[in-house]
Each structure stands twice: as structure tokens, then as C-alpha cells.
Design a protein around this motif. Sequence first.
Motif, short mmCIF file in Angstrom:
data_model
loop_
_atom_site.label_atom_id
_atom_site.label_comp_id
_atom_site.label_asym_id
_atom_site.label_seq_id
_atom_site.Cartn_x
_atom_site.Cartn_y
_atom_site.Cartn_z
N LEU A 1 0.63 -1.20 0.19
CA LEU A 1 0.08 -0.30 0.00
C LEU A 1 0.73 1.35 0.03
N LEU A 2 1.63 0.77 0.39
CA LEU A 2 2.56 2.04 0.75
C LEU A 2 3.80 2.87 -0.20
N ARG A 3 3.89 1.68 -1.53
CA ARG A 3 4.54 2.06 -2.57
C ARG A 3 3.26 2.43 -3.14
N ARG B 1 7.31 7.01 3.18
CA ARG B 1 7.32 5.87 2.51
C ARG B 1 8.66 5.10 2.46
N PHE B 2 8.30 3.23 2.28
CA PHE B 2 8.48 2.25 2.76
C PHE B 2 10.05 2.35 1.71
N LEU B 3 11.32 1.94 2.99
CA LEU B 3 12.51 1.48 2.54
C LEU B 3 13.21 0.42 2.31
N GLY B 4 12.16 -0.47 3.30
CA GLY B 4 12.86 -1.97 2.91
C GLY B 4 12.98 -1.91 4.15
N ILE B 5 13.50 -3.27 5.14
CA ILE B 5 13.91 -3.56 5.85
C ILE B 5 15.48 -4.55 6.41
#
Length: 285
Positions: A48-50, A62-66
Motif C-alpha cells: 500500500l505504501l508503495r 515511504r517504505f524503504l525496506g528491512i
Amino acid sequence: MSSATYVEPPESGPEIALVGGDVTEGVVRVGDTVRRPVGFNASLVHALLRHLEMVGFEGAPRFLGIDAAGREVLTFVTGEVAGQPRPAWIADEGRLASVGRLVRAYDDAAAGFVLPDGVRPFMGLGEITVPPDMPPAPPYPVELVGHMDFTPDNIVFRDGEAVALIDFDMAKPVSRVDEVCNAMLSWAPLVDPVDADPLLQGVDVPRRCRILADAYGMTDTDRSRLVEVAVMRSRRAWFSMKQIAETQGGGWARMWQEGAGDEIKRQEAWLERNAAAIETALTAP
């Protein structure tokens, strides 16, 4: 869970604990990022954030990863949130209207989101195994993946205007009237006054419902459904909250032990007593 790996910059800075919220623990700020434990709804939230980033919606991190510690990494959203104790501006009607506009902007941006293959829609922790005596859900069709957690802790303000949403853990497929109802729970607020924040105990709740509805641009049809949805959601909430507390423990169990179930029952009774006044305010010319 997303497989995206976050590449740590050479100098990321110290971890600074971020307080607030009722359930999620271990949230920290590192430089311009936020690190959070990967939640039960992570696959949906990350997708969803993407999507929100792709469509240019500015009101979400923004989602940047883990990261290397297995935590999700999000951009840090600057601004102020209404933590505890609540600030005096929690009752400001101008800010209230801006909440309605932000929720509408999010819903419009999320309306085009399509769940990726293999991502199971989140229907609520308490509905994974539905208790046999659970009251029915509102009978209205799903329109989008909603945020569904518009508490003051999850809305970021700048210069007196609601500009961003954080904490998407409760995102799930809902109707637009569900979204506005959820915002009204905290911001009108749709609770028995004994359970409202002291700064909101003397406010005109029907008037604040109308301000939110107008700012969102609710249709006449949804205005006529709002009170029904609020009552039905309240009736289900007691069963859901009890089940979540028993199965998830942690902050959920603490809230139940502190009287969340009794508060939900008071809310349901208050909604039924005040239904006519709220519906009149929402539907009056």
C-alpha cells in the motif's frame, strides 16, 4: 514480509525512542528514518505504501525496506502529533476540518490500489476466527483499503493543518463511510463523554461530526449510513477487542484489563442515545 533490504548509510546516527500509541513497541528514529517491528499486516502495508508513493500521495511515509535488525524502515515525517497529554489544539475546529480533508485525500489515493497476488486482505485481528456470537458487520460494499486508525497519535500536523498519516498496521478493505466513522471516533469524538479526553468533554459532538463530513465531502447516502455503521461497529468492537486481548496479549491485553470492554459498552449506549442528533446534524441542509 517484503524482501527489500535497506542499505544503511555510513553515518545513520543514534537510535532515538519514539513514544506514543497503545500497542506497537520498539519504534525508534534513526536520522531521517523510522524503524518499526515488522507487523502482522506488513505485506499489505508495504504494498500500500508503495502504491501511495507511486501515485504521488504526500501524506504517508515511504517504505524503504528491512534493516539488518529485521525492522521495517520508513521515512520520518516531520511535524507534530497529539500525544499524551493531549494538546489544547485537539479541540480546534480548523484542525478538525483538515483531518477530514486528509482522510479524503488518502481515500482517493488508495482507491486505485489493487492487492498484489499472494497478499491476503486484512479483515481485523479479531475476525481471523469469528466468534459465533459476533454481531453482523455493516452491509455496505468495500470501496478501498482504508487506514482505519485515525487516532490523534497517527495524524501529523504542520502549521495547524493535518498533512500526513502514520501507522498503517490496521489497514484493511472497507467502505468510505467506515473510514469517516473511524475518524469521528477519535475526533468528534463518538464516545461517552466520561471516556473522552478532558479537552473534548464539552464539545458539540454532532457539530464536529458535520465539520468532518463536510470537509471529507461525504455523499448524502453515506451521511445517512454513518450512525448505523457507528453502532454496528461498536457492537462488534467488544467481541473483537476481547478476542484480540486473549490471542495477542501485550498492549491489547493491557487495554482490555484497563477497561476497554466497559468503555466500548458505554460507547454503544451513548451512540444509541444520541443517534438522532448526530444524524440530524449530518443530513441537515
